[in-house]
Design an enzyme around this catalytic site. Structure first.
Site, short mmCIF file in Angstrom:
data_model
loop_
_atom_site.label_atom_id
_atom_site.label_comp_id
_atom_site.label_asym_id
_atom_site.label_seq_id
_atom_site.Cartn_x
_atom_site.Cartn_y
_atom_site.Cartn_z
N HIS A 1 0.79 -1.24 -0.04
CA HIS A 1 0.03 0.14 -0.14
C HIS A 1 0.92 1.12 0.09
O HIS A 1 0.41 2.25 0.84
CB HIS A 1 -1.03 0.05 1.15
CG HIS A 1 -1.92 -1.23 1.12
ND1 HIS A 1 -2.37 -1.55 -0.21
CD2 HIS A 1 -2.78 -1.55 2.22
CE1 HIS A 1 -3.63 -2.39 0.26
NE2 HIS A 1 -3.69 -2.63 1.54
N HIS B 1 -10.00 2.48 0.71
CA HIS B 1 -9.55 1.00 1.55
C HIS B 1 -10.74 1.25 2.73
O HIS B 1 -10.74 0.56 3.78
CB HIS B 1 -8.24 1.03 2.17
CG HIS B 1 -8.11 -0.51 2.59
ND1 HIS B 1 -8.32 -0.88 3.73
CD2 HIS B 1 -7.31 -1.58 2.13
CE1 HIS B 1 -8.09 -2.23 3.98
NE2 HIS B 1 -7.40 -2.70 2.99
N GLU C 1 -12.12 -3.19 -2.93
CA GLU C 1 -11.27 -2.06 -3.58
C GLU C 1 -11.20 -2.09 -5.00
O GLU C 1 -10.35 -3.12 -5.54
CB GLU C 1 -9.75 -2.30 -3.08
CG GLU C 1 -9.71 -2.28 -1.63
CD GLU C 1 -8.41 -2.88 -1.26
OE1 GLU C 1 -7.43 -2.09 -1.14
OE2 GLU C 1 -8.43 -3.92 -0.75
#
Length: 348
Positions: free
Chosen positions: A110, A180, A313
């Site tokens: 991420h 997210h 997502e």
């Protein structure tokens, strides 16, 4: 009658005392209320009605900024500059190798240790949109090029939350942005989502190794537990998945003309009547059922436990920088990365 966007001071960053603002977006009927922080460009609240018109906040989070800054497991944030895992914490682009922080075992997750989720964005209201901007420096978290990213949030009278992304760069760089947010349509404080239905209209998915890194294969969902083309009851399906870790898979959506929205997932809660549809221009839908979710003292003292909420997502495929056969994630100077994702809420 138009909706409204209001702004208030929500806290200050611990390190340098900078102001953190919270924006409240409400449609004209008040049937959709979304609150967003300029830290991490994160969604902190989503209030939608059930079949009796009763509003509930359906996304986990915290009551104060200090908790978001110190212990947020990616609740509601924008993940970037590259969402999901980059294998080995490095990549080679135009014959040059770039090293990234290894914050998930040997891999980068991420966007690294200080990804977009831990950055303060600049915010402004433009008509019915909240526009948040972040300029990522050349070399930040190991990535090349100065990347300028804007993310806009808008709510509509059709109970849509529309998220639009744009990014430009000064050097070739990988970009894969997503939000997210976790969801539980019974309310953020509900302990399970066993009574929810999930549908993902994808014929294929990406097999992965034990670290959730794709192997490079694209496999048919037919005959597997990852087949979500018809509604599945999560309480039953999660019990069937080997290893007890639930679902954390990237689904390959049908081929899509550039810029066209298509249905990527539908999430339903029959007891309340609430449902949510996710539409996107992206080629992939990452479904994560919250195996690692373990948070005490969330909003209102709620405890968020394993499999207590889902993340849907919309994004490009994970680790695409190492897989030339996957949809391209490299953005070059003169190009603009664009993405639109819509979460549409309704009542059955």
């Amino acid at each position: 009658m138009p909706g409204e966007i209001t702004q208030e001071l929500y806290g200050k960053t611990l390190k340098d005392g900078k102001d953190v603002n919270r924006y409240s977006l409400k449609n004209s009927s008040g049937s959709l209320v979304v609150r967003i922080l300029d830290y991490g460009a994160l969604i902190s609240e989503i209030h939608v009605p059930d079949r009796n018109g009763k509003l509930a906040d359906i996304t986990p989070g915290f009551d104060n900024f200090a908790d978001y800054e110190s212990r947020n497991p990616y609740f509601g944030v924008i993940n970037g500059r590259v969402a999901a895992r980059t294998a080995g914490g490095q990549f080679t682009l135009d014959e040059k190798t770039y090293k990234l922080p290894q914050n998930w075992g040997q891999h980068s997750l991420h966007g690294g240790i200080l990804g977009f989720n831990k950055r303060l964005w600049s915010g402004k209201v433009e008509g019915d949109k909240l526009v948040l901007k972040y300029v990522s420096a050349d070399g930040e978290e190991g990535y090349p090029g100065e990347l300028t990213t804007t993310v806009s949030y808008r709510v509509t009278d059709e109970n849509e939350l529309i998220i639009e992304y744009e990014a430009t760069t000064t050097k070739p760089t990988p970009v894969n942005l997503t939000n997210h947010a976790f969801f539980n349509l019974a309310g953020h404080e509900a302990e399970t989502m066993d009574d929810h239905l999930l549908t993902v209209p994808a014929d294929t998915f990406l097999p992965q190794d034990d670290d959730y890194v794709p192997t490079g294969e694209i496999k048919q969902v037919e005959g597997t537990l990852w087949d979500l083309r018809k509604p599945v009851l999560l309480g039953e399906r999660l019990l069937q998945v080997p290893g007890g870790k639930g679902i954390n898979e990237n689904y390959c959506l049908p081929p899509n003309d550039a810029g066209k929205l298509q249905l990527a997932a539908k999430f339903e809660h029959p007891p309340s009547g609430r449902y949510m549809e996710c539409l996107t221009t992206e080629p992939g839908m990452q479904v994560y059922t919250g195996y690692y979710l373990d948070v005490q003292q969330g909003k209102g003292g709620a405890a968020y436990k394993r499999f207590g909420a889902i993340v849907l997502e919309a994004q490009h495929y994970p680790d695409s920088v190492h897989r030339p056969s996957f949809p391209n994630t490299i953005v070059r100077p003169g190009e603009t990365y664009r993405q639109t994702t819509i979460y549409q809420f309704g009542v059955a």
